[in-house]
Design a protein around this motif. Structure first.
Motif, mmCIF file in Angstrom:
data_model
loop_
_atom_site.group_PDB
_atom_site.id
_atom_site.type_symbol
_atom_site.label_atom_id
_atom_site.label_comp_id
_atom_site.label_asym_id
_atom_site.label_seq_id
_atom_site.Cartn_x
_atom_site.Cartn_y
_atom_site.Cartn_z
ATOM 1 N N LYS A 1 14.956 19.487 13.629
ATOM 2 C CA LYS A 1 14.267 18.697 14.497
ATOM 3 C C LYS A 1 15.088 17.853 15.303
ATOM 4 O O LYS A 1 14.582 17.053 16.326
ATOM 5 C CB LYS A 1 13.072 18.331 14.060
ATOM 6 C CG LYS A 1 12.057 19.248 13.611
ATOM 7 C CD LYS A 1 11.447 20.027 14.891
ATOM 8 C CE LYS A 1 10.307 20.915 14.502
ATOM 9 N NZ LYS A 1 9.794 21.736 15.798
ATOM 10 N N ASP B 1 7.670 7.712 14.689
ATOM 11 C CA ASP B 1 6.876 8.870 14.475
ATOM 12 C C ASP B 1 5.629 8.597 13.741
ATOM 13 O O ASP B 1 5.861 8.056 12.490
ATOM 14 C CB ASP B 1 7.821 9.703 13.783
ATOM 15 C CG ASP B 1 7.363 11.364 13.663
ATOM 16 O OD1 ASP B 1 7.555 12.059 14.663
ATOM 17 O OD2 ASP B 1 6.856 11.690 12.935
ATOM 18 N N ASN C 1 0.932 14.173 14.821
ATOM 19 C CA ASN C 1 1.845 14.562 15.767
ATOM 20 C C ASN C 1 2.018 13.673 16.802
ATOM 21 O O ASN C 1 1.944 13.903 18.211
ATOM 22 C CB ASN C 1 1.352 16.127 16.448
ATOM 23 C CG ASN C 1 1.520 17.146 15.361
ATOM 24 O OD1 ASN C 1 2.618 17.234 14.961
ATOM 25 N ND2 ASN C 1 0.881 17.963 15.205
ATOM 26 N N ARG C 2 1.907 12.412 16.738
ATOM 27 C CA ARG C 2 1.887 11.146 17.455
ATOM 28 C C ARG C 2 3.331 10.478 17.709
ATOM 29 O O ARG C 2 3.992 10.608 16.505
ATOM 30 C CB ARG C 2 0.956 9.977 17.148
ATOM 31 C CG ARG C 2 -0.259 10.539 17.544
ATOM 32 C CD ARG C 2 -1.587 9.786 16.780
ATOM 33 N NE ARG C 2 -2.870 10.089 16.980
ATOM 34 C CZ ARG C 2 -3.509 9.368 17.913
ATOM 35 N NH1 ARG C 2 -3.206 8.251 18.436
ATOM 36 N NH2 ARG C 2 -4.885 9.644 17.979
ATOM 37 N N MET C 3 3.781 10.322 18.766
ATOM 38 C CA MET C 3 5.105 9.497 18.618
ATOM 39 C C MET C 3 5.044 8.558 19.920
ATOM 40 O O MET C 3 4.174 8.612 20.809
ATOM 41 C CB MET C 3 6.147 10.596 19.601
ATOM 42 C CG MET C 3 7.506 10.269 19.198
ATOM 43 S SD MET C 3 8.308 11.240 18.160
ATOM 44 C CE MET C 3 8.873 12.478 19.114
ATOM 45 N N THR D 1 2.915 9.735 22.970
ATOM 46 C CA THR D 1 3.189 11.164 23.130
ATOM 47 C C THR D 1 2.356 11.981 22.093
ATOM 48 O O THR D 1 2.556 11.434 20.951
ATOM 49 C CB THR D 1 4.480 11.575 23.068
ATOM 50 O OG1 THR D 1 5.322 10.851 23.986
ATOM 51 C CG2 THR D 1 4.877 13.019 23.345
ATOM 52 N N ASN E 1 1.456 15.539 20.439
ATOM 53 C CA ASN E 1 1.846 17.079 20.617
ATOM 54 C C ASN E 1 2.626 17.466 21.906
ATOM 55 O O ASN E 1 2.528 18.255 22.585
ATOM 56 C CB ASN E 1 0.569 17.980 20.861
ATOM 57 C CG ASN E 1 -0.095 17.959 19.526
ATOM 58 O OD1 ASN E 1 0.315 18.161 18.377
ATOM 59 N ND2 ASN E 1 -1.600 17.948 19.883
ATOM 60 N N ASN E 2 4.006 16.689 21.870
ATOM 61 C CA ASN E 2 4.906 16.562 22.963
ATOM 62 C C ASN E 2 4.326 16.230 24.503
ATOM 63 O O ASN E 2 4.708 16.591 25.253
ATOM 64 C CB ASN E 2 5.563 17.905 22.908
ATOM 65 C CG ASN E 2 6.320 17.887 21.547
ATOM 66 O OD1 ASN E 2 6.895 17.182 21.185
ATOM 67 N ND2 ASN E 2 6.168 19.222 20.999
ATOM 68 N N GLU E 3 2.986 15.950 24.340
ATOM 69 C CA GLU E 3 2.527 15.780 25.855
ATOM 70 C C GLU E 3 2.429 14.319 26.040
ATOM 71 O O GLU E 3 1.830 13.420 25.252
ATOM 72 C CB GLU E 3 1.137 16.220 25.948
ATOM 73 C CG GLU E 3 0.512 16.650 27.201
ATOM 74 C CD GLU E 3 -0.859 17.219 27.211
ATOM 75 O OE1 GLU E 3 -1.651 17.004 27.872
ATOM 76 O OE2 GLU E 3 -1.045 18.173 26.371
ATOM 77 N N ASN E 4 2.864 13.470 27.134
ATOM 78 C CA ASN E 4 2.969 12.258 27.568
ATOM 79 C C ASN E 4 1.130 11.761 27.722
ATOM 80 O O ASN E 4 0.611 12.556 28.540
ATOM 81 C CB ASN E 4 3.645 11.818 28.787
ATOM 82 C CG ASN E 4 3.598 10.374 28.905
ATOM 83 O OD1 ASN E 4 2.725 9.719 28.877
ATOM 84 N ND2 ASN E 4 4.850 10.073 29.511
ATOM 85 N N LYS E 5 0.933 10.693 26.942
ATOM 86 C CA LYS E 5 -0.331 10.421 27.021
ATOM 87 C C LYS E 5 -0.839 9.134 27.718
ATOM 88 O O LYS E 5 -1.838 8.618 27.716
ATOM 89 C CB LYS E 5 -1.147 10.186 25.577
ATOM 90 C CG LYS E 5 -1.279 11.524 24.782
ATOM 91 C CD LYS E 5 -2.442 12.581 25.610
ATOM 92 C CE LYS E 5 -2.692 13.852 24.845
ATOM 93 N NZ LYS E 5 -3.425 14.633 25.379
#
Lengths: 84, 84, 84, 84, 84, 84, 84
Positions: free
Chosen positions: B62, C28, C32-34, C56, C58-62
């Motif tokens: 990753k 991390d 699945n949050r970043m 982020t 699931n790879n989506e900007n929130k």
């Protein structure tokens, strides 16, 4: 293990680990994991140092590690050598 | 690791980390995660500082991180270099 | 990070955070949050104060938060700036 | 927040809460829960007292509470007012 | 609740519980559980003693208990009477 | 339970257990488990000793135990006898 | 177990374990696990040392261990011999 509890002495789990030093033990871990190896060290959190450790996940051998520091958190039980 | 436990000395898991400083280690983490890198530091919670760390999730690479502070909570085991 | 461990000094994870103050870090988090942002503060529980934080999932900007207090409990790893 | 860390001072997460007293904050909680309200109090466990709190679960408004004591355990992050 | 925080006083969550003694409160608990009753006592772990408590699971009334000791661990939030 | 809180005394959850000694209590436990029996002892972790305990899982009677040491960790609530 | 609680004495769960030393006990553990064996030792975390232990998972006998160190974390209840 010498059993002295008739005289008020209670054998503690940590002694079981101490008596297992330099011997082969088996460790059952959450997530269907099993580890075996020679116990080289431990602490009060049940963190264990193993030599020549084998990892088994879901009954499948996943490899061998010449040295492993296994975190105590995830342990279900430790099976020390029985003939102590 | 020098083994002195015949004389009452019990090697502790933290020593295993100390002996691994500046060496490459592998860390198995909950959630099918694996990390490897050069151990730069640690504390009693098993929080680890890694240099040139690689992350693997479900056997998929990753990415790489020049520096990483890995929380000890989620660690299953640490595999230090074996030839110590 | 100055590495003095040959002389018995062990660099601690908290120093890694101290060295990252006022710099951009990536965190991390379970689920699945970043998160990324400029580190403004921290404590021994790894609770972090971030400025201009991005979330982020699931790879989506929130979204973006001018200030965020991130609880240490859920952190998997922190990636401080590498060039230290 | 006054940033004095160049002189060795490290701003702590609890100060972020202190600076947010009597102001509107947003709290992200495990289980897709979101709370917002005016911060009336807190303790070192990040337990929060909110006034005029609104609860959102899965992006759906679930109601308003004139007073709420939110347990710190389940918090992912707190977003204090940004313009501090 | 008297708000004195301008002068350095920070109202603590435990005061919110103290102010709710002998009053009806609502407690949101993990697992879609809700409890309400008259608060008779509490401790620092947020364990609560309730009188005439009603239990609701998945919005279904599950019964009434003349006395209940509710463990703090599983609490998400407590809603004390608002007009304090 | 004598309620003295008007004069600053706060009844603690442990008193509720003390007042229930030698009486029949019901305990709701995670995993749809229910236990009832006569309370013989307890400690500050809410570990309970029960006599003539009955176990119910998913509303099905699973058996009776003349003595049981129930771990406090998994308890959701304890319902002591109401008429105290 | 001698019950002295009328005179202010509260029997503690640890005494129940002490009274079970050298006797056969049954332990209910998370994950549909059951263990039985002769109690050889214990500590305040409810870690137990068992002799001649049998493991049952989902009502299926999984084997016997001449010695076992069972971690207290995962225990739901311990059933000591009833006739004490």
């Amino acid at each position: 293990m010498v059993n002295n509890n008739r005289s008020g002495y209670v054998p503690k789990p940590m002694e079981t680990l101490k008596n297992s030093l330099e011997k082969n033990i088996m460790i059952d871990v959450k997530g269907n994991r099993m580890y075996s190896g020679i116990l080289e060290g431990y602490d009060i959190y049940m963190n264990l140092v193993l030599k020549n450790a084998t990892e088994t996940i879901n009954n499948e051998n996943k490899g061998t590690f010449s040295m492993m520091l296994l975190r105590g958190d995830n342990i279900i039980f430790v099976s020390p050598p029985g003939g102590e």
